[in-house]
Design an enzyme around this catalytic site. Structure first.
Site, PDB file in Angstrom:
ATOM      1  CG  ASP A 174      -8.446  -2.688  -5.122  1.00  0.00           C
ATOM      2  OD1 ASP A 174      -7.857  -2.504  -4.337  1.00  0.00           O
ATOM      3  OD2 ASP A 174      -9.070  -3.927  -5.076  1.00  0.00           O
ATOM      4  CG  HIS A 227      -9.778  -4.634  -1.478  1.00  0.00           C
ATOM      5  ND1 HIS A 227      -8.564  -3.929  -1.869  1.00  0.00           N
ATOM      6  CD2 HIS A 227      -9.502  -4.804   0.044  1.00  0.00           C
ATOM      7  CE1 HIS A 227      -7.511  -3.718  -0.676  1.00  0.00           C
ATOM      8  NE2 HIS A 227      -8.376  -4.245   0.294  1.00  0.00           N
ATOM      9  CE1 TYR A 237      -4.191  -1.568   0.601  1.00  0.00           C
ATOM     10  CE2 TYR A 237      -2.956  -2.650   2.353  1.00  0.00           C
ATOM     11  CZ  TYR A 237      -4.158  -2.492   1.433  1.00  0.00           C
ATOM     12  OH  TYR A 237      -5.378  -3.469   1.372  1.00  0.00           O
TER      13      TYR A 237
END
Length: 405
Positions: free
Chosen positions: A184, A277, A156
């Site tokens: 996403d 996700h 991330y």
């Protein structure tokens, strides 16, 4: 059991009674702590995408070929040029020590023994150094050394880019074979089951440095608190920054349209993960299998130039096989590994063995003996073809809003 109704923990069934991925999920639903179950089982708002991720597979039918010698079948393949005994990798998931104290370390050992890759999350319960160390122990006397471990690192991107750059250097130094950049989740979705149950404020993600908290106004979502460091400005121009920051192959995790798959190809990205996700961010996004069909329909050249993976809703060896037939190189599974982790390392090994057996059985019953023989003709997608868009725009609505003055 609905993610909106976490259980009071009970004793889980013995591992020897588990014969399917659904059994692992049921055991988790009755035995995990309420917050753990609500955090992992939850999805965004009305759970439409979460349910569709799995149910879409049931609408794809097989077209088996018969009278073929299938006395043996080879499930092995390569994933990003690394051999794997299955077209499967353990997808990144946050804070897995909530399920079992050994968390990602147990996942790593089981994946190593089973010969499949593990993708370690930035939001793991342990530092990547500690996870890697758990599979780097000297071999036990009179036993063969373990097979080399293939591990990927999920990133991330931090608002403080220097932190991300340091994580990439560490992963590269430890031998990661690729970096999976999640694209996403610039913000976290509304996950109501997670918000309803109070979080343990001692819960910390060591690599991101975030801590769980409870918000009186917005609920008690671990995801919202743990994702507060993620940089929402990440864009295609940052591919250059990623290239400067690591020599590893770059995979974009969270592609949901053929248009973005093409952009990834044009930017020289090494691989993409078709994923929403797990339905946890934006509800009513398409299931990955529909995106895979969209790529086949509109931009099939992507499949020849980029390794394409599918992640979301996979619970059977038949699901894996269907994804491969339609062009996926391999699949990732997140929640399933967590439900198996409820039984520790041994449970994860059994989970992988169950999928291996189901995949091998599917291959033989469809008339193939190795994964180079898969092709779209082995599946019938007519029940869902009407859901696959053509081109970038809406097929008939031409209206556009007027520019603001």
């Amino acid at each position: 059991m609905s993610p909106n109704h976490p259980p009071n923990p009970q004793s889980k069934p013995p591992l020897q009674s588990i014969i399917s991925c659904h059994d692992f999920e049921h055991a988790a639903s009755i035995s995990l702590a309420p917050k753990t179950w609500s955090f992992y089982s939850c999805a965004a708002t009305d759970l439409v995408t979460h349910k569709l991720n799995s149910s879409i597979y049931n609408q794809i039918l097989f077209r088996p070929r018969t009278m073929t010698d299938v006395s043996t079948a080879d499930t092995s393949t390569s994933i990003l040029s690394r051999r794997s005994t299955l077209p499967l990798f353990c997808a990144p998931a946050a804070l897995s020590a909530m399920v079992h104290p050994d968390g990602e370390r147990a996942l790593a050992r089981a994946c190593q023994k089973s010969g499949i890759p593990q993708c370690v999350s930035t939001s793991a319960s342990f530092r990547v150094e500690d996870i890697f160390a758990s599979i780097s122990q000297p071999p036990v006397l009179d036993t063969p050394p373990p097979a080399p471990m293939t591990f990927f690192f999920q990133l991330y991107v931090d608002k403080n880019r220097a932190k991300s750059e340091e994580l990439l250097r560490t992963a590269e130094r430890l031998g990661a074979k690729a970096v999976f950049v999640t694209v996403d989740g610039p913000v976290q979705g509304k996950r109501e089951a997670d918000e309803r149950v109070k979080a343990d404020r001692e819960l910390v993600s060591p690599m991101s440095g975030t801590r769980a908290k409870n918000d009186e106004k917005k609920g008690n979502s671990i995801s919202r608190a743990m994702g507060s460091y993620i940089d929402p400005t990440l864009s295609w121009k940052d591919v250059e920054w990623l290239r400067r920051s690591t020599k590893l192959p770059i995979i974009l995790k969270g592609i949901m349209t053929a248009q973005d798959a093409v952009l990834a190809m044009e930017h020289g990205i090494d691989g993409i993960v078709l994923s929403n996700h797990g339905g946890r961010n934006l509800d009513t996004t398409p299931p990955p299998m529909l995106v895979l069909l969209e790529i086949q329909k509109n931009s099939p050249e992507v499949l020849d130039k980029v390794e394409v993976f599918v992640d979301g809703g996979i619970k059977r060896g038949t699901d894996i096989f269907k994804a491969l037939c339609l062009g996926a190189k391999a699949v990732g599974i997140g929640r399933g590994f967590l439900w198996a982790l409820n039984y520790g390392e041994e449970g994860v090994e059994k989970f992988i063995d169950i999928l291996r057996d189901e995949l091998e059985t599917t291959m033989k019953l469809c008339g193939i003996t190795d994964l180079s023989q898969v092709h779209p003709g082995l599946v019938n997608t007519l029940a869902i073809d009407h859901l696959v868009p053509s081109g970038e725009g809406h097929p008939y609505a031409k209206w556009r809003p007027k520019a603001r003055i």
